[in-house]
Design a protein around this motif. Sequence first.
Motif, PDB file in Angstrom:
ATOM      1  N   ASP A 149       0.841  -1.201   0.000  1.00  0.00           N
ATOM      2  CA  ASP A 149       0.000   0.000   0.000  1.00  0.00           C
ATOM      3  C   ASP A 149       0.877   1.253   0.000  1.00  0.00           C
ATOM      4  O   ASP A 149       0.581   2.244  -0.678  1.00  0.00           O
ATOM      5  CB  ASP A 149      -0.922   0.021   1.225  1.00  0.00           C
ATOM      6  CG  ASP A 149      -1.917  -1.120   1.220  1.00  0.00           C
ATOM      7  OD1 ASP A 149      -2.365  -1.503   0.132  1.00  0.00           O
ATOM      8  OD2 ASP A 149      -2.231  -1.639   2.314  1.00  0.00           O
ATOM      9  N   SER A 150       1.945   1.221   0.797  1.00  0.00           N
ATOM     10  CA  SER A 150       2.839   2.382   0.889  1.00  0.00           C
ATOM     11  C   SER A 150       3.545   2.645  -0.432  1.00  0.00           C
ATOM     12  O   SER A 150       3.724   3.794  -0.836  1.00  0.00           O
ATOM     13  CB  SER A 150       3.870   2.165   2.004  1.00  0.00           C
ATOM     14  OG  SER A 150       3.246   2.097   3.271  1.00  0.00           O
ATOM     15  N   LEU A 151       3.953   1.568  -1.120  1.00  0.00           N
ATOM     16  CA  LEU A 151       4.594   1.728  -2.427  1.00  0.00           C
ATOM     17  C   LEU A 151       3.621   2.342  -3.428  1.00  0.00           C
ATOM     18  O   LEU A 151       3.975   3.254  -4.182  1.00  0.00           O
ATOM     19  CB  LEU A 151       5.095   0.384  -2.938  1.00  0.00           C
ATOM     20  CG  LEU A 151       5.698   0.388  -4.352  1.00  0.00           C
ATOM     21  CD1 LEU A 151       6.926   1.283  -4.421  1.00  0.00           C
ATOM     22  CD2 LEU A 151       6.037  -1.041  -4.799  1.00  0.00           C
ATOM     23  N   GLU A 152       2.389   1.851  -3.426  1.00  0.00           N
ATOM     24  CA  GLU A 152       1.387   2.385  -4.353  1.00  0.00           C
ATOM     25  C   GLU A 152       1.124   3.860  -4.083  1.00  0.00           C
ATOM     26  O   GLU A 152       1.047   4.673  -5.005  1.00  0.00           O
ATOM     27  CB  GLU A 152       0.082   1.602  -4.236  1.00  0.00           C
ATOM     28  CG  GLU A 152      -0.985   2.057  -5.222  1.00  0.00           C
ATOM     29  CD  GLU A 152      -2.223   1.175  -5.208  1.00  0.00           C
ATOM     30  OE1 GLU A 152      -3.016   1.268  -6.153  1.00  0.00           O
ATOM     31  OE2 GLU A 152      -2.385   0.405  -4.241  1.00  0.00           O
ATOM     32  N   LEU A 153       1.030   4.233  -2.797  1.00  0.00           N
ATOM     33  CA  LEU A 153       0.818   5.632  -2.436  1.00  0.00           C
ATOM     34  C   LEU A 153       2.003   6.487  -2.870  1.00  0.00           C
ATOM     35  O   LEU A 153       1.831   7.598  -3.391  1.00  0.00           O
ATOM     36  CB  LEU A 153       0.604   5.753  -0.925  1.00  0.00           C
ATOM     37  CG  LEU A 153       0.341   7.155  -0.380  1.00  0.00           C
ATOM     38  CD1 LEU A 153      -0.974   7.699  -0.927  1.00  0.00           C
ATOM     39  CD2 LEU A 153       0.322   7.148   1.148  1.00  0.00           C
ATOM     40  N   PHE A 154       3.196   5.962  -2.674  1.00  0.00           N
ATOM     41  CA  PHE A 154       4.410   6.691  -3.049  1.00  0.00           C
ATOM     42  C   PHE A 154       4.438   6.961  -4.555  1.00  0.00           C
ATOM     43  O   PHE A 154       4.696   8.087  -5.001  1.00  0.00           O
ATOM     44  CB  PHE A 154       5.636   5.885  -2.626  1.00  0.00           C
ATOM     45  CG  PHE A 154       6.952   6.502  -3.008  1.00  0.00           C
ATOM     46  CD1 PHE A 154       7.462   7.575  -2.295  1.00  0.00           C
ATOM     47  CD2 PHE A 154       7.679   6.008  -4.077  1.00  0.00           C
ATOM     48  CE1 PHE A 154       8.672   8.147  -2.648  1.00  0.00           C
ATOM     49  CE2 PHE A 154       8.893   6.573  -4.436  1.00  0.00           C
ATOM     50  CZ  PHE A 154       9.386   7.651  -3.712  1.00  0.00           C
ATOM     51  N   VAL A 155       4.166   5.938  -5.351  1.00  0.00           N
ATOM     52  CA  VAL A 155       4.198   6.100  -6.806  1.00  0.00           C
ATOM     53  C   VAL A 155       3.118   7.065  -7.277  1.00  0.00           C
ATOM     54  O   VAL A 155       3.323   7.862  -8.191  1.00  0.00           O
ATOM     55  CB  VAL A 155       4.055   4.723  -7.499  1.00  0.00           C
ATOM     56  CG1 VAL A 155       3.919   4.889  -9.002  1.00  0.00           C
ATOM     57  CG2 VAL A 155       5.255   3.836  -7.187  1.00  0.00           C
ATOM     58  N   LYS A 156       1.952   7.010  -6.636  1.00  0.00           N
ATOM     59  CA  LYS A 156       0.826   7.860  -7.035  1.00  0.00           C
ATOM     60  C   LYS A 156       1.039   9.328  -6.695  1.00  0.00           C
ATOM     61  O   LYS A 156       0.651  10.219  -7.454  1.00  0.00           O
ATOM     62  CB  LYS A 156      -0.461   7.388  -6.344  1.00  0.00           C
ATOM     63  CG  LYS A 156      -1.157   6.220  -6.999  1.00  0.00           C
ATOM     64  CD  LYS A 156      -2.462   5.928  -6.261  1.00  0.00           C
ATOM     65  CE  LYS A 156      -3.242   4.817  -6.935  1.00  0.00           C
ATOM     66  NZ  LYS A 156      -4.508   4.530  -6.210  1.00  0.00           N
ATOM     67  N   THR A 157       1.632   9.593  -5.533  1.00  0.00           N
ATOM     68  CA  THR A 157       1.628  10.969  -5.017  1.00  0.00           C
ATOM     69  C   THR A 157       2.965  11.684  -5.102  1.00  0.00           C
ATOM     70  O   THR A 157       3.010  12.908  -4.968  1.00  0.00           O
ATOM     71  CB  THR A 157       1.169  10.984  -3.542  1.00  0.00           C
ATOM     72  OG1 THR A 157       2.091  10.217  -2.745  1.00  0.00           O
ATOM     73  CG2 THR A 157      -0.224  10.400  -3.405  1.00  0.00           C
ATOM     74  N   VAL A 158       4.052  10.972  -5.324  1.00  0.00           N
ATOM     75  CA  VAL A 158       5.372  11.601  -5.346  1.00  0.00           C
ATOM     76  C   VAL A 158       5.892  11.617  -6.779  1.00  0.00           C
ATOM     77  O   VAL A 158       6.359  10.605  -7.302  1.00  0.00           O
ATOM     78  CB  VAL A 158       6.361  10.876  -4.408  1.00  0.00           C
ATOM     79  CG1 VAL A 158       7.711  11.583  -4.415  1.00  0.00           C
ATOM     80  CG2 VAL A 158       5.803  10.822  -2.989  1.00  0.00           C
ATOM     81  N   GLY A 159       5.802  12.769  -7.418  1.00  0.00           N
ATOM     82  CA  GLY A 159       6.260  12.901  -8.795  1.00  0.00           C
ATOM     83  C   GLY A 159       7.714  13.280  -8.909  1.00  0.00           C
ATOM     84  O   GLY A 159       8.352  13.056  -9.941  1.00  0.00           O
ATOM     85  N   SER A 160       8.267  13.862  -7.854  1.00  0.00           N
ATOM     86  CA  SER A 160       9.682  14.209  -7.827  1.00  0.00           C
ATOM     87  C   SER A 160      10.168  14.138  -6.391  1.00  0.00           C
ATOM     88  O   SER A 160       9.368  14.176  -5.446  1.00  0.00           O
ATOM     89  CB  SER A 160       9.926  15.612  -8.399  1.00  0.00           C
ATOM     90  OG  SER A 160       9.292  16.601  -7.593  1.00  0.00           O
ATOM     91  N   GLY A 161      11.472  14.033  -6.230  1.00  0.00           N
ATOM     92  CA  GLY A 161      12.002  13.925  -4.874  1.00  0.00           C
ATOM     93  C   GLY A 161      13.483  14.219  -4.809  1.00  0.00           C
ATOM     94  O   GLY A 161      14.186  14.216  -5.830  1.00  0.00           O
ATOM     95  N   ASN A 210       8.215  16.095  -3.798  1.00  0.00           N
ATOM     96  CA  ASN A 210       7.732  16.959  -4.879  1.00  0.00           C
ATOM     97  C   ASN A 210       8.388  18.345  -4.922  1.00  0.00           C
ATOM     98  O   ASN A 210       7.704  19.364  -5.077  1.00  0.00           O
ATOM     99  CB  ASN A 210       6.204  17.103  -4.789  1.00  0.00           C
ATOM    100  CG  ASN A 210       5.493  15.789  -5.051  1.00  0.00           C
ATOM    101  OD1 ASN A 210       5.916  14.999  -5.887  1.00  0.00           O
ATOM    102  ND2 ASN A 210       4.407  15.548  -4.326  1.00  0.00           N
ATOM    103  N   PRO A 211       9.720  18.398  -4.810  1.00  0.00           N
ATOM    104  CA  PRO A 211      10.394  19.693  -4.988  1.00  0.00           C
ATOM    105  C   PRO A 211      10.361  20.090  -6.463  1.00  0.00           C
ATOM    106  O   PRO A 211      10.211  19.239  -7.349  1.00  0.00           O
ATOM    107  CB  PRO A 211      11.828  19.407  -4.532  1.00  0.00           C
ATOM    108  CG  PRO A 211      12.029  17.965  -4.870  1.00  0.00           C
ATOM    109  CD  PRO A 211      10.699  17.306  -4.601  1.00  0.00           C
ATOM    110  N   SER A 212      10.524  21.351  -6.737  1.00  0.00           N
ATOM    111  CA  SER A 212      10.605  21.829  -8.117  1.00  0.00           C
ATOM    112  C   SER A 212      12.053  21.654  -8.587  1.00  0.00           C
ATOM    113  O   SER A 212      12.965  22.310  -8.085  1.00  0.00           O
ATOM    114  CB  SER A 212      10.191  23.301  -8.193  1.00  0.00           C
ATOM    115  OG  SER A 212      10.300  23.783  -9.512  1.00  0.00           O
TER     116      SER A 212
END
Length: 214
Positions: A23-35, A193-195
């Motif tokens: 579940d945590s991996l799925e949330l990470f992939v869905k919500t974190v576009g950059s890091g 999600n930093p720019s």
Amino acid sequence: MKKYIATMLVALCAHPAWANGLDSLELFVKTVGSGRAEFTQVVTAPAKEGQAARSKTSTGTFEFSRPNRFRFIYKKPFEQSIVADGQTLWLHDVDLNQVTSRKQSSALGSTPAALIAAAPDLRALQADFTLAAAPDADGLQWVVATPKSKEGQLQAVRVGFRPGEKSSGLAALEIIDSFGQRSVLSFSKVEVNPSLPPDTFRFTPPKGADVIRQ
């Protein structure tokens, strides 16, 4: 009484600690576009007969922009860069002044980088990996990714997340290769999600470098 039970069920379902590593991996992939993060990597080779296992430690920084762009910069003990610009995967060994380049499309599929930085969604990961939640350990929730292709040197990858964090929680990446070598990356100072400017993932071979194209 019924109202109390219903309230308890809602609370339990909403509580993030009840999620597992998958579940945590799925949330990470869905919500974190950059890091962006710092990392410490410990590589331990299998022990030889009559000898203790040896390990070496490296430190550096990691940045990514989903999909397919990332940059690992190793700072200590030796300087090395691994950059994926969306088309090409570059490896620069500073001491040797040597650069190796490969087509990214053929280099990233079943790799640890694909798990945390390259794939656009969980379905894309499941095309290359068999994913399964693993028991919690060391205060982290874990997911095990086993490559579907048997041609590479990667045996299995475990990704660890800190439970209860809403968006990232990325904490560790453990890699086991077919030779029994174990590599553990521990992440700290994770920014979600930093720019990141486009040239973050641009790589130009240094002047005079020996460039090997594969």
